[in-house]
Design an enzyme around this catalytic site. Structure first.
Site, PDB file in Angstrom:
ATOM      1  N   ASP A  51      -4.580  -5.041 -14.695  1.00 43.20           N
ATOM      2  CA  ASP A  51      -5.838  -5.553 -14.149  1.00 43.20           C
ATOM      3  C   ASP A  51      -6.061  -7.011 -14.560  1.00 43.20           C
ATOM      4  OD1 ASP A  51      -8.149  -5.347 -12.690  1.00 43.20           O
ATOM      5  OD2 ASP A  51      -9.329  -4.496 -14.329  1.00 43.20           O
ATOM      6  N   HIS A 110      -2.386 -12.352  -7.555  1.00 39.09           N
ATOM      7  CA  HIS A 110      -1.532 -11.190  -7.269  1.00 39.09           C
ATOM      8  C   HIS A 110      -0.057 -11.593  -7.290  1.00 39.09           C
ATOM      9  CE1 HIS A 110      -5.033  -8.850  -6.629  1.00 39.09           C
ATOM     10  NE2 HIS A 110      -5.372  -9.378  -5.471  1.00 39.09           N
ATOM     11  N   LEU A 157      15.680   3.612 -15.951  1.00 39.81           N
ATOM     12  CA  LEU A 157      14.213   3.582 -15.926  1.00 39.81           C
ATOM     13  C   LEU A 157      13.730   4.212 -14.630  1.00 39.81           C
ATOM     14  CD1 LEU A 157      11.557   2.460 -17.265  1.00 39.81           C
ATOM     15  CD2 LEU A 157      11.807   0.489 -15.745  1.00 39.81           C
TER      16      LEU A 157
HETATM   17  C1  IPE Z   1      -7.607  -0.598 -10.863  1.00 42.54           C
HETATM   18  O1  IPE Z   1      -8.147  -1.864 -10.939  1.00 42.54           O
HETATM   19  C2  IPE Z   1      -6.597  -0.533  -9.762  1.00 42.54           C
HETATM   20  C3  IPE Z   1      -5.375  -1.300  -9.978  1.00 42.54           C
HETATM   21  C4  IPE Z   1      -5.074  -2.044 -11.002  1.00 42.54           C
HETATM   22  C5  IPE Z   1      -4.418  -1.182  -8.910  1.00 42.54           C
HETATM   23  P1  IPE Z   1      -9.533  -2.235 -10.221  1.00 42.54           P
HETATM   24  O2  IPE Z   1      -9.758  -3.660 -10.511  1.00 42.54           O
HETATM   25  O3  IPE Z   1      -9.496  -1.842  -8.782  1.00 42.54           O
HETATM   26  O4  IPE Z   1     -10.555  -1.290 -11.003  1.00 42.54           O
HETATM   27  P2  IPE Z   1     -12.124  -1.415 -11.199  1.00 42.54           P
HETATM   28  O5  IPE Z   1     -12.740  -1.575  -9.834  1.00 42.54           O
HETATM   29  O6  IPE Z   1     -12.384  -2.624 -12.048  1.00 42.54           O
HETATM   30  O7  IPE Z   1     -12.528  -0.158 -11.905  1.00 42.54           O
HETATM   31  C1  IPE Z   2      -5.524  -5.872 -10.377  1.00 41.57           C
HETATM   32  O1  IPE Z   2      -6.145  -7.099 -10.440  1.00 41.57           O
HETATM   33  C2  IPE Z   2      -4.587  -5.781  -9.216  1.00 41.57           C
HETATM   34  C3  IPE Z   2      -5.038  -4.886  -8.150  1.00 41.57           C
HETATM   35  C4  IPE Z   2      -6.105  -4.155  -8.125  1.00 41.57           C
HETATM   36  C5  IPE Z   2      -4.160  -4.819  -7.018  1.00 41.57           C
HETATM   37  P1  IPE Z   2      -7.542  -7.311  -9.748  1.00 41.57           P
HETATM   38  O2  IPE Z   2      -7.338  -7.794  -8.354  1.00 41.57           O
HETATM   39  O3  IPE Z   2      -8.393  -6.096  -9.872  1.00 41.57           O
HETATM   40  O4  IPE Z   2      -8.135  -8.493 -10.638  1.00 41.57           O
HETATM   41  P2  IPE Z   2      -9.620  -8.640 -11.162  1.00 41.57           P
HETATM   42  O5  IPE Z   2     -10.001  -7.380 -11.893  1.00 41.57           O
HETATM   43  O6  IPE Z   2     -10.488  -8.865  -9.950  1.00 41.57           O
HETATM   44  O7  IPE Z   2      -9.575  -9.828 -12.057  1.00 41.57           O
HETATM   45 MG    MG Z   3      -9.713  -5.449 -11.311  1.00 37.99          MG
END
Ligand code: IPE
Ligand code: IPE
Ligand code: MG
Length: 255
Positions: A32, A49, A142
């Protein structure tokens, strides 16, 4: 190795014992913080990303040497459909390119598998998933599981519906059906260690059943900044902990 086996889930379910990857650790990662990483640099979210994919590559390369046999990465949650369409399509485009590196994974001995729903994904992505899974099927260094359009609650619900006519079922049997419901082909060993980056301390509907006794490590680092050394530090933290599975501490039991 002994320490590692000691740390294996005592409630471990029915996974493929013949597969060497299944005897090692199962680490799950919620990567995240991509969006915040980009925002901090004045960049658009897709740039975060893109940097996140590089961090995934670093993780995959570092994992086998750290005793990790199964690595499950949260790539796209079922709730991530709520994001702007352009972001969703951008994520799928990155995933497609990642899957097209199948030959490199095969060379590394990585078996790549996608868990989650497939029916809502673009046709081209579904085709790439199937092709890469086939190409890397023999990988034994893996087992890399990428959770795409994944919801743990949905998977549990689908598994429960399949079991509805069974009066009594064991956890083992349920885990097998859950594996089928998450399109994972069967259960992986339960999660030993779950790492979430980005500072949030929640599971966001990831591997709820499989993480029943997982050790949780939360890192404040944003995912694109996560390095192999951070993974090593999480593993060190994991090995410092005593997993009790509801029992008394080993030191007490020995008396
Ligand atoms: C969880 O992250 C999903 C992934 C990392 C793919 P999110 O950013 O979507 O989660 P929330 O909304 O903060 O809980
Ligand atoms: C996690 O990073 C990746 C995915 C959910 C695909 P985020 O896109 O949730 O990044 P933040 O949490 O907004 O910083
Ligand atoms: Mg996120």
């Amino acid at each position: 190795m002994d320490r590692m086996n000691q740390n294996r889930n005592a409630l471990s379910l029915d996974f493929d014992e013949a597969d060497p990857a299944a005897r090692l650790l199962h680490v799950a990662v919620i990567p995240d913080g991509n969006g915040r990483w980009a925002a901090a640099r004045g960049l658009p979210r897709p740039a975060g990303h893109q940097a996140g994919v590089d961090a995934v590559r670093r993780l995959v390369e570092a994992a086998p040497a750290l005793g990790i046999g199964t690595l499950t990465l949260y790539v796209f949650s079922a709730d991530n459909w709520e994001r702007p369409k352009a972001e969703v399509l951008g994520l799928f485009a990155l995933l497609l390119r990642f899957l097209e590196e199948g030959e490199a994974f095969r060379a590394l001995g990585v078996r790549l598998q996608v868990i989650g729903r497939r029916d809502r994904l673009p046709q081209e992505l579904r085709g790439a998933i199937a092709a890469t899974e086939k190409l890397t099927a023999a990988g034994r260094r893996l087992h890399l599981r990428m959770a795409v359009d994944y919801s743990s609650q949905d998977a549990i619900l689908r598994a429960a519906c399949r079991m509805i006519s069974s009066l009594e079922i064991s956890r083992r049997e349920f885990a097998r059906v859950l594996g089928l419901a998450s399109h994972s082909g069967g259960p992986a060993p339960d999660v030993d260690l779950l790492i979430r980056t980005g500072g949030e301390q929640r599971l966001s509907d990831f591997l709820l059943w499989e993480s029943a006794y997982a050790e949780l490590v939360f890192s404040p680092k944003l995912w694109p900044d996560f390095q192999a050394e951070d993974l090593e530090a999480a593993l060190r933290e994991f090995h410092r902990r005593e997993r009790r599975f509801g029992r008394v501490p080993a030191a007490v039991a020995a008396v």
